[in-house]
Design a protein around this motif. Structure first.
Motif, mmCIF file in Angstrom:
data_model
loop_
_atom_site.group_PDB
_atom_site.id
_atom_site.type_symbol
_atom_site.label_atom_id
_atom_site.label_comp_id
_atom_site.label_asym_id
_atom_site.label_seq_id
_atom_site.Cartn_x
_atom_site.Cartn_y
_atom_site.Cartn_z
ATOM 1 N N THR A 416 0.831 -1.206 0.062
ATOM 2 C CA THR A 416 0.043 0.071 -0.003
ATOM 3 C C THR A 416 0.891 1.171 0.157
ATOM 4 O O THR A 416 1.928 1.362 0.775
ATOM 5 C CB THR A 416 -0.980 -0.001 1.167
ATOM 6 N N THR A 417 0.737 2.256 -0.946
ATOM 7 C CA THR A 417 1.455 3.203 -1.102
ATOM 8 C C THR A 417 0.888 4.414 -0.139
ATOM 9 O O THR A 417 -0.147 4.279 0.394
ATOM 10 C CB THR A 417 1.357 3.795 -2.400
ATOM 11 N N GLY A 420 -2.657 5.600 -0.958
ATOM 12 C CA GLY A 420 -3.748 4.755 -0.888
ATOM 13 C C GLY A 420 -3.869 3.493 -2.066
ATOM 14 O O GLY A 420 -4.663 2.837 -1.917
ATOM 15 N N ARG A 422 -3.491 0.138 -3.424
ATOM 16 C CA ARG A 422 -3.256 -1.019 -2.946
ATOM 17 C C ARG A 422 -2.642 -2.077 -3.840
ATOM 18 O O ARG A 422 -3.361 -2.726 -4.778
ATOM 19 C CB ARG A 422 -4.504 -1.837 -2.360
#
Length: 799
Positions: A416-417, A420, A422
């Protein structure tokens, strides 16, 4: 994937496209081809602004209305000033009307519509419409549009700024403590979408009995043939525009000659033609000319300022990005990408411990921007991959080694960055190593050293781009299947192809699950009267959503048919198996029923066989890959020659490698074209200077090389096929690989960056500037970023 007792699977094999024979033999049905022999169909032509910014002091239609063959001439006063329901709205106070109201804001802004009995008559009459333009100052450059004294698109707003997104972590210094910082200012160039077919619409109104021919006919329904990516969305928008009930509006997309994001939903011109048709109570057709397409269907553009902090070992410690997105006129949707999808994908394939990202979107007196094969993701990859190549050079590392040190590891998925995203699955190192091996990078670097040592005028460059992009975006898609009495099947899906091969891929899924020949399956799409619902096509969603819907619908149909076969064979359902199109009983070789016999019995009973199914996917998928480009650059003239392009893309499970390779090739060509050839440009007054194919450089086969495309397969867990998108991937990966190759060829001369497209002029200037010690790849971003205003975040964009 769903288990099935059958013979050899056709999935993963190169099945030739079933769509092609009609297209190759001239049997395609495009909007411009429909009902050409119907004398009742009227023809529409738009009068467009020749200036970029002006008040409309008056429009005189008297002479045009009296011209031979003219049925009606319309202005905004006639068609109304209510906003056209948009595909996407990024600012609620800058909505567009069907025709320009009060002022025009770009060259090509439609100000009047002429409807006549023939296109020739409509064109002649359009020349007679007299428009009084009171010219205003125009602004074209993004940063000039941000200035306090800049001409305002909408003076009542007091600004050209329509979106701003501030990093949620505020004022933190993400570059603090870095051993070194690599800095780049980059232009992501505008392109002309340039599909084979421009926009087109044919509207046939249904008029209440007794009102035909009256000055105000009562329209009770519409049948609309429309070149669109989103038939069901187009119907929803036209229902809002006309006020008609949903079941009174039918939208059909016949063959569509390319779209690439440029035919999303409906546009103001569609709305104008629909309203004119309703006012007249007669069928009206409008087909866009190439000149109109060039003026109004231009795409995305950004200016990017990126700084990458690095430690002593070349690992990323932090990154700061500040972006300006180009909306063009009327807050075009493309302006939101800087604050939206580019932001979402701003970490790329890398571990970036600290990230700060700020962006603004600004209006200019140019054509409204919009989606184009990636809609913000190509901009993200271009930004990140150029920055990483620059950072590698600043660290003294080979670009591939820099990537190895900073990739998200395969063991760390799902990932997850910060913003947000995924990430589902990924194996970035494998794709990188495969591309390096196919390209033979070590041997290329030896040749590069030889040319540098001998002072060859043609220097060799090797460019790498390891991208990741977001596709599908989750959501729901519909599929339906009907079985005829003779056992043939009709498959329906809510996606809408415009060249991708949906009929082939979806028919393969059905034929494979049922063990039937592909010829037994026909395909229906893009007709709101026949297909119950649909999300259309965009964001590379078709196979992962539409294909998964078809797959699950087919499994449901197989179970339905198996129950009937068990009843007819007088055995338990669990004992029945479907193998190569026949139902048999396990352990009883002679007890079989053909698929045709079961279909016949279903119809005899009055039940039939059929399924309607909705598939929902939780979240997007994230295809990835590595592209390696090899170029040679003449340092004396700036000329660039493309020598090789290697693409290793990963779109998860592959249903038909032939279709995937077609998407890879097409995507690579568009990406290479952005890097070397294509740029839509305006002069300082807002006049297009690349408005025809004589001025705008589209590459031909002679400008390209045989593309070397291959795949790795890392299936996703977010749909039963394990498929990710492929329609945009090669476009995302190819552009920065080419740009990096050009810079690599010049790096020993002190060149650190060349903006897109890398034209001979830009390359030559970079070489000359470097020779004088004046080449600087960085410039400070606008002061606006020091104190961003509070405007709506991109999450408020309505799509």
């Amino acid at each position: 994937m769903t288990d099935l007792q059958r013979g050899t699977s056709i999935l993963g094999t190169e099945v030739r496209r079933v769509e092609d024979p009609d297209l190759l033999r001239g049997r395609g049905t495009f909007v411009g081809d429909l009902d050409l022999d119907d004398p009742e169909v009227l023809h529409a032509v738009f009068v467009r602004s020749p200036v970029a910014h002006a008040r409309l002091a008056g429009i005189d239609t008297t002479e045009a209305a009296a011209a031979p063959g003219v049925v009606g001439v319309f202005t905004a006063e006639d068609l109304g000033t209510d906003p056209v329901p948009p595909f996407a709205q990024i600012h609620d106070q800058v909505a567009r009307t069907a025709l320009a109201t009060g002022r025009v804001r770009f060259v090509g802004d439609p100000v009047a519509l002429v409807v006549a009995s023939s296109r020739v008559a409509a064109v002649d009459a359009a020349d007679l419409v007299d428009v009084d333009y009171e010219e205003l100052d125009a602004v074209v450059d993004l940063e000039e549009a941000l200035a306090e004294q800049a001409p305002r698109q909408f003076p009542e707003l007091g600004t050209n700024l329509v979106l701003a997104v501030k990093d949620p972590d505020g004022e933190q210094d993400v570059l603090a403590g870095a051993h070194r910082v690599a800095r780049l200012r980059m232009e992501n160039n505008r392109m002309a979408t340039s599909p084979i077919e421009g926009h087109g619409i044919l509207v046939r109104p249904t008029v209440a009995e007794g009102s035909a021919g009256s000055p105000s006919p009562e329209v009770t329904g519409l049948d609309v043939a429309l070149g669109t990516q989103h038939p069901h969305l187009a119907r929803r928008l036209l229902v809002r525009w006309t006020g008609l009930p949903q079941d009174a509006v039918r939208v059909r997309a016949p063959h569509v000659g390319g779209a690439f994001g440029g035919k999303a939903g409906i546009i103001p011109e569609h709305a104008a033609v629909v309203r004119a048709s309703c006012r007249l109570g007669r069928a009206v057709r409008w087909v866009e000319t190439r000149s109109e397409t060039m003026l109004s269907m231009t795409s995305r553009g950004q200016r990017q300022y990126v700084e990458v902090g690095l430690d002593e070992d070349g690992r990323i410690t932090g990154m700061r990005a500040r972006l300006v997105g180009d909306c063009g006129a009327y807050a075009g949707f493309g302006g939101s990408f800087a604050s939206g999808s580019t932001r979402t994908m701003s970490e790329g394939s890398y571990v970036i411990p600290r990230l700060r990202y700020d962006a603004v979107s600004v209006m200019t007196n140019t054509a409204p921007t919009g989606a184009f094969r990636g809609a913000g993701r190509p901009e993200a990859a271009a930004m990140v991959e150029r920055a990483m190549d620059h950072a590698a050079r600043e660290s003294g590392l080979a670009p591939e080694e820099f990537r190895r040190r900073n990739f998200v590891a395969a063991a760390d998925f799902p990932h997850t960055t910060k913003f947000g995203a995924r990430y589902d699955t990924g194996d970035y190192v494998t794709a990188l190593e495969r591309a390096l091996e196919v390209a033979g990078v070590e041997e290329l670097r030896r040749e590069q050293r030889r040319r540098r040592e001998t002072g060859s005028p043609w220097q060799l460059g090797v460019g790498i781009a390891s991208y990741v992009e977001i596709t599908g975006f989750g959501g729901t898609e519909y599929a339906g299947i009907r079985v005829d009495r003779d056992g043939s099947l009709t498959v329906m899906a809510g996606t809408s192809a415009h060249g991708q091969g949906h009929a082939t891929a979806f028919s393969m899924l059905v034929a494979d699950q049922l063990g039937l020949p592909l010829e037994r399956v026909s395909y229906v799409q893009s007709d709101t009267a026949r297909v119950r619902s649909g999300g259309g096509t965009g964001g590379a969603r078709s196979l992962q959503l539409g294909g998964s819907a078809v797959l699950e619908a087919t499994v449901e149909l197989r179970e339905q048919a198996t129950r009937l076969a068990a009843e007819l064979l007088e055995v338990a359902e669990a004992d029945v198996e479907l193998v190569d199109g026949s139902f048999g009983v396990r352990g009883v070789p002679g007890a079989t029923l053909t698929w045709n016999a079961v279909a016949e019995q279903a119809h005899e009973r009055g039940e039939g066989l059929g399924v309607d199914h909705d598939f929902s996917q939780d979240g997007a998928t994230f295809p990835f890959g590595t592209h390696v480009c090899v170029v040679e650059v003449d340092v004396e003239t700036g000329a660039v020659r493309l020598l090789r392009h290697v693409a290793v893309d990963d779109c998860g499970t592959v249903v038909n490698p032939l279709l995937v390779r077609g998407q890879q090739h097409g995507g690579c060509v568009q990406g290479i074209a952005q890097a070397l050839f294509e740029e839509f440009r305006y002069d300082e007054l807002g006049n297009p200077v690349t408005g025809t194919f004589a001025d705008y450089t589209l590459p031909t086969a002679a400008d390209l090389v045989q593309l070397e495309a291959s795949l790795t397969q890392t299936p996703t867990d977010r749909n039963p096929l394990g498929a990710k998108g492929i329609g945009e991937a090669a476009t995302v990966g190819s552009t920065p690989a080419v740009q990096n190759a050009v810079v690599d060829a010049l790096a020993h001369l002190g060149v650190r960056h060349v903006d897109l497209p890398c034209t001979p002029e830009r390359v030559y200037r970079a070489v000359q500037d470097a020779a004088r010690g004046e080449h600087d790849p960085w410039r400070e971003p606008p002061a606006l970023f020091d104190d961003l205003p509070d405007l709506d975040a991109v999450d408020d964009v309505e799509v």
